[in-house]
Design a protein around this motif. Structure first.
Motif, PDB file in Angstrom:
ATOM      1  N   THR A  34       0.827  -1.214   0.000  1.00 14.40           N
ATOM      2  CA  THR A  34       0.000   0.000   0.000  1.00 14.40           C
ATOM      3  C   THR A  34       0.861   1.264   0.000  1.00 14.40           C
ATOM      4  O   THR A  34       0.462   2.289  -0.561  1.00 14.40           O
ATOM      5  CB  THR A  34      -0.952   0.017   1.204  1.00 14.40           C
ATOM      6  N   SER A  35       2.050   1.181   0.605  1.00 14.84           N
ATOM      7  CA  SER A  35       2.950   2.335   0.578  1.00 14.84           C
ATOM      8  C   SER A  35       3.439   2.605  -0.841  1.00 14.84           C
ATOM      9  O   SER A  35       3.548   3.765  -1.268  1.00 14.84           O
ATOM     10  CB  SER A  35       4.150   2.102   1.503  1.00 14.84           C
ATOM     11  N   VAL A  36       3.746   1.553  -1.580  1.00 15.33           N
ATOM     12  CA  VAL A  36       4.153   1.711  -2.981  1.00 15.33           C
ATOM     13  C   VAL A  36       3.019   2.325  -3.793  1.00 15.33           C
ATOM     14  O   VAL A  36       3.230   3.229  -4.616  1.00 15.33           O
ATOM     15  CB  VAL A  36       4.570   0.348  -3.570  1.00 15.33           C
ATOM     16  N   ILE A  37       1.801   1.836  -3.540  1.00 11.56           N
ATOM     17  CA  ILE A  37       0.640   2.370  -4.254  1.00 11.56           C
ATOM     18  C   ILE A  37       0.472   3.865  -3.958  1.00 11.56           C
ATOM     19  O   ILE A  37       0.206   4.665  -4.860  1.00 11.56           O
ATOM     20  CB  ILE A  37      -0.633   1.602  -3.853  1.00 11.56           C
ATOM     21  N   HIS A  39       2.668   6.060  -3.269  1.00  8.30           N
ATOM     22  CA  HIS A  39       3.664   6.879  -3.956  1.00  8.30           C
ATOM     23  C   HIS A  39       3.409   6.968  -5.464  1.00  8.30           C
ATOM     24  O   HIS A  39       3.989   7.827  -6.134  1.00  8.30           O
ATOM     25  CB  HIS A  39       5.069   6.312  -3.706  1.00  8.30           C
ATOM     26  N   GLN A  40       2.548   6.087  -5.987  1.00  7.77           N
ATOM     27  CA  GLN A  40       2.250   6.117  -7.414  1.00  7.77           C
ATOM     28  C   GLN A  40       1.034   6.977  -7.737  1.00  7.77           C
ATOM     29  O   GLN A  40       0.815   7.310  -8.906  1.00  7.77           O
ATOM     30  CB  GLN A  40       2.002   4.684  -7.925  1.00  7.77           C
ATOM     31  N   LEU A  41       0.246   7.335  -6.723  1.00 10.36           N
ATOM     32  CA  LEU A  41      -0.989   8.068  -6.961  1.00 10.36           C
ATOM     33  C   LEU A  41      -0.765   9.572  -6.891  1.00 10.36           C
ATOM     34  O   LEU A  41       0.097  10.049  -6.157  1.00 10.36           O
ATOM     35  CB  LEU A  41      -2.046   7.670  -5.920  1.00 10.36           C
ATOM     36  N   THR A  42      -1.563  10.290  -7.629  1.00 11.18           N
ATOM     37  CA  THR A  42      -1.528  11.753  -7.542  1.00 11.18           C
ATOM     38  C   THR A  42      -2.180  12.164  -6.219  1.00 11.18           C
ATOM     39  O   THR A  42      -2.996  11.409  -5.665  1.00 11.18           O
ATOM     40  CB  THR A  42      -2.289  12.384  -8.715  1.00 11.18           C
ATOM     41  N   PRO A  43      -1.858  13.346  -5.693  1.00  6.37           N
ATOM     42  CA  PRO A  43      -2.399  13.763  -4.395  1.00  6.37           C
ATOM     43  C   PRO A  43      -3.918  13.715  -4.298  1.00  6.37           C
ATOM     44  O   PRO A  43      -4.472  13.295  -3.283  1.00  6.37           O
ATOM     45  CB  PRO A  43      -1.864  15.188  -4.242  1.00  6.37           C
ATOM     46  N   ASP A  44      -4.616  14.145  -5.365  1.00  4.26           N
ATOM     47  CA  ASP A  44      -6.078  14.167  -5.294  1.00  4.26           C
ATOM     48  C   ASP A  44      -6.665  12.760  -5.283  1.00  4.26           C
ATOM     49  O   ASP A  44      -7.620  12.475  -4.549  1.00  4.26           O
ATOM     50  CB  ASP A  44      -6.666  14.985  -6.454  1.00  4.26           C
ATOM     51  N   ILE A  45      -6.081  11.857  -6.092  1.00  5.83           N
ATOM     52  CA  ILE A  45      -6.574  10.471  -6.103  1.00  5.83           C
ATOM     53  C   ILE A  45      -6.243   9.783  -4.781  1.00  5.83           C
ATOM     54  O   ILE A  45      -7.064   9.043  -4.223  1.00  5.83           O
ATOM     55  CB  ILE A  45      -5.965   9.695  -7.285  1.00  5.83           C
ATOM     56  N   LEU A  46      -5.040  10.020  -4.255  1.00  6.87           N
ATOM     57  CA  LEU A  46      -4.649   9.439  -2.974  1.00  6.87           C
ATOM     58  C   LEU A  46      -5.597   9.886  -1.862  1.00  6.87           C
ATOM     59  O   LEU A  46      -5.990   9.084  -1.010  1.00  6.87           O
ATOM     60  CB  LEU A  46      -3.217   9.839  -2.630  1.00  6.87           C
ATOM     61  N   GLU A  47      -5.982  11.151  -1.899  1.00  9.43           N
ATOM     62  CA  GLU A  47      -6.902  11.662  -0.877  1.00  9.43           C
ATOM     63  C   GLU A  47      -8.233  10.926  -0.937  1.00  9.43           C
ATOM     64  O   GLU A  47      -8.792  10.557   0.103  1.00  9.43           O
ATOM     65  CB  GLU A  47      -7.112  13.156  -1.075  1.00  9.43           C
ATOM     66  N   ARG A  48      -8.729  10.668  -2.143  1.00  7.21           N
ATOM     67  CA  ARG A  48     -10.000   9.960  -2.280  1.00  7.21           C
ATOM     68  C   ARG A  48      -9.874   8.509  -1.825  1.00  7.21           C
ATOM     69  O   ARG A  48     -10.793   7.968  -1.201  1.00  7.21           O
ATOM     70  CB  ARG A  48     -10.479  10.021  -3.736  1.00  7.21           C
ATOM     71  N   VAL A  49      -8.735   7.882  -2.140  1.00  6.34           N
ATOM     72  CA  VAL A  49      -8.511   6.492  -1.717  1.00  6.34           C
ATOM     73  C   VAL A  49      -8.504   6.378  -0.194  1.00  6.34           C
ATOM     74  O   VAL A  49      -9.142   5.497   0.391  1.00  6.34           O
ATOM     75  CB  VAL A  49      -7.173   5.969  -2.300  1.00  6.34           C
ATOM     76  N   LEU A  50      -7.789   7.292   0.446  1.00 10.12           N
ATOM     77  CA  LEU A  50      -7.691   7.246   1.907  1.00 10.12           C
ATOM     78  C   LEU A  50      -9.005   7.629   2.575  1.00 10.12           C
ATOM     79  O   LEU A  50      -9.343   7.103   3.640  1.00 10.12           O
ATOM     80  CB  LEU A  50      -6.560   8.157   2.391  1.00 10.12           C
ATOM     81  N   GLU A  51      -9.747   8.531   1.957  1.00 10.62           N
ATOM     82  CA  GLU A  51     -11.038   8.931   2.513  1.00 10.62           C
ATOM     83  C   GLU A  51     -11.986   7.740   2.592  1.00 10.62           C
ATOM     84  O   GLU A  51     -12.751   7.608   3.549  1.00 10.62           O
ATOM     85  CB  GLU A  51     -11.661  10.046   1.675  1.00 10.62           C
ATOM     86  N   TRP A  74      -3.012   1.011   5.764  1.00  9.20           N
ATOM     87  CA  TRP A  74      -2.385   2.166   5.114  1.00  9.20           C
ATOM     88  C   TRP A  74      -1.644   2.977   6.155  1.00  9.20           C
ATOM     89  O   TRP A  74      -2.061   3.041   7.316  1.00  9.20           O
ATOM     90  CB  TRP A  74      -3.442   3.039   4.427  1.00  9.20           C
ATOM     91  N   LEU A  75      -0.547   3.590   5.757  1.00  4.34           N
ATOM     92  CA  LEU A  75       0.256   4.386   6.677  1.00  4.34           C
ATOM     93  C   LEU A  75      -0.092   5.863   6.553  1.00  4.34           C
ATOM     94  O   LEU A  75      -0.323   6.362   5.457  1.00  4.34           O
ATOM     95  CB  LEU A  75       1.752   4.191   6.394  1.00  4.34           C
ATOM     96  N   ASP A  76      -0.113   6.535   7.690  1.00  5.47           N
ATOM     97  CA  ASP A  76      -0.376   7.967   7.702  1.00  5.47           C
ATOM     98  C   ASP A  76       0.827   8.663   8.327  1.00  5.47           C
ATOM     99  O   ASP A  76       0.921   8.831   9.535  1.00  5.47           O
ATOM    100  CB  ASP A  76      -1.640   8.270   8.510  1.00  5.47           C
ATOM    101  N   GLY A  77       1.763   9.044   7.496  1.00  3.96           N
ATOM    102  CA  GLY A  77       2.974   9.709   7.986  1.00  3.96           C
ATOM    103  C   GLY A  77       4.076   8.709   8.293  1.00  3.96           C
ATOM    104  O   GLY A  77       3.832   7.596   8.749  1.00  3.96           O
ATOM    105  N   GLY A  78       5.313   9.124   8.037  1.00  2.29           N
ATOM    106  CA  GLY A  78       6.455   8.235   8.275  1.00  2.29           C
ATOM    107  C   GLY A  78       6.613   7.249   7.133  1.00  2.29           C
ATOM    108  O   GLY A  78       5.640   6.817   6.527  1.00  2.29           O
ATOM    109  N   GLY A  79       7.837   6.913   6.820  1.00  2.00           N
ATOM    110  CA  GLY A  79       8.102   5.976   5.744  1.00  2.00           C
ATOM    111  C   GLY A  79       7.999   4.534   6.216  1.00  2.00           C
ATOM    112  O   GLY A  79       8.081   4.244   7.411  1.00  2.00           O
ATOM    113  N   TRP A  80       7.807   3.606   5.264  1.00  2.00           N
ATOM    114  CA  TRP A  80       7.687   2.182   5.596  1.00  2.00           C
ATOM    115  C   TRP A  80       8.897   1.662   6.363  1.00  2.00           C
ATOM    116  O   TRP A  80       8.716   0.886   7.317  1.00  2.00           O
ATOM    117  CB  TRP A  80       7.456   1.390   4.314  1.00  2.00           C
ATOM    118  N   PRO A  81      10.146   2.045   6.033  1.00  2.00           N
ATOM    119  CA  PRO A  81      11.294   1.541   6.809  1.00  2.00           C
ATOM    120  C   PRO A  81      11.208   1.875   8.294  1.00  2.00           C
ATOM    121  O   PRO A  81      11.641   1.088   9.141  1.00  2.00           O
ATOM    122  CB  PRO A  81      12.492   2.235   6.150  1.00  2.00           C
TER     123      PRO A  81
END
Length: 218
Positions: A34-37, A39-51, A74-81
């Protein structure tokens, strides 16, 4: 004659380490995807996915089971590592100690309980006018409530009681401090999750010393 380390030994050690906490590493694998996904989405699409996966008031009323599960993927802040490190510090020892089923139970109590407590406080704030009505759609995803609960329940894994109390005080202090600085509903959620983790004592394995005390008391 010195014994040489076989090339397969490190791989075997890693496999053994992972297999002793399967739930933790399956979860980390999902979070990696999900973290990879993200990073591939545009900000507006990512916002809708997370909403759609947010455990906000609106979604909890419409489809609580779905969002309670998917919000923790899904992660909210901070990187996967960073979460790889944190999960190895807290979730791995907790799952090994409790067993996968009881580890999942503790996380469920913390994640679900803290979500409803924090969103309930937010709903009250909206009702009294302390928060705008638009807050019913506030974004709330991530793994932090479950992490707080697991960090707290690890208190009971410490055999020496004085150190156990110090650790518990440290966990509570960590989650209490934000309550006095720009209080948010997530701060309430984290604090609630830590308290719920401490309340999960009945799910922890009984130590022989504790059993002996119980027998004497009876």
């Amino acid at each position: 004659m010195p014994v040489s380390l076989r090339p397969a030994a490190p791989a075997h050690a890693i496999r053994s380490y992972v297999c002793r906490a399967p739930g933790t590493f399956i979860w980390l694998g999902i979070l990696f995807v999900t973290s990879v996904i993200m990073h591939q989405l545009t900000p507006d699409i990512l916002e809708r996915v997370l909403e759609r996966r947010s455990t906000n008031i609106h979604n909890l009323l419409l489809s609580p089971g779905r969002v309670l599960l998917t919000s923790a993927l899904w992660l909210d802040g901070g990187g996967w590592p960073l979460y790889v490190l944190v999960f190895n510090v807290f979730h791995v020892p907790a799952e090994r100690w409790l067993g996968t089923r009881r580890w999942l139970a503790v996380m469920g109590v913390a994640h679900i309980g803290a979500t409803y407590l924090s969103e309930g406080v937010l709903a009250l704030a909206i009702h009294t006018g302390a928060a705008p009505h638009s807050a019913v759609n506030t974004l709330d995803v991530g793994v932090s409530y479950a992490l707080a609960g697991v960090a707290a329940v690890l208190t009971y894994r410490i055999p020496w009681r004085p150190l156990r109390y110090v650790y518990a005080a440290g966990v509570l202090l960590f989650y209490t401090a934000p309550l006095f600085d720009h209080l948010t509903f997530t701060d309430i959620g984290h604090f609630s999750a830590a308290l719920l983790g401490l309340a999960c004592y009945p799910l922890t394995p009984r130590r022989k010393s504790d059993q002996a005390v119980a027998v004497k008391a009876s």
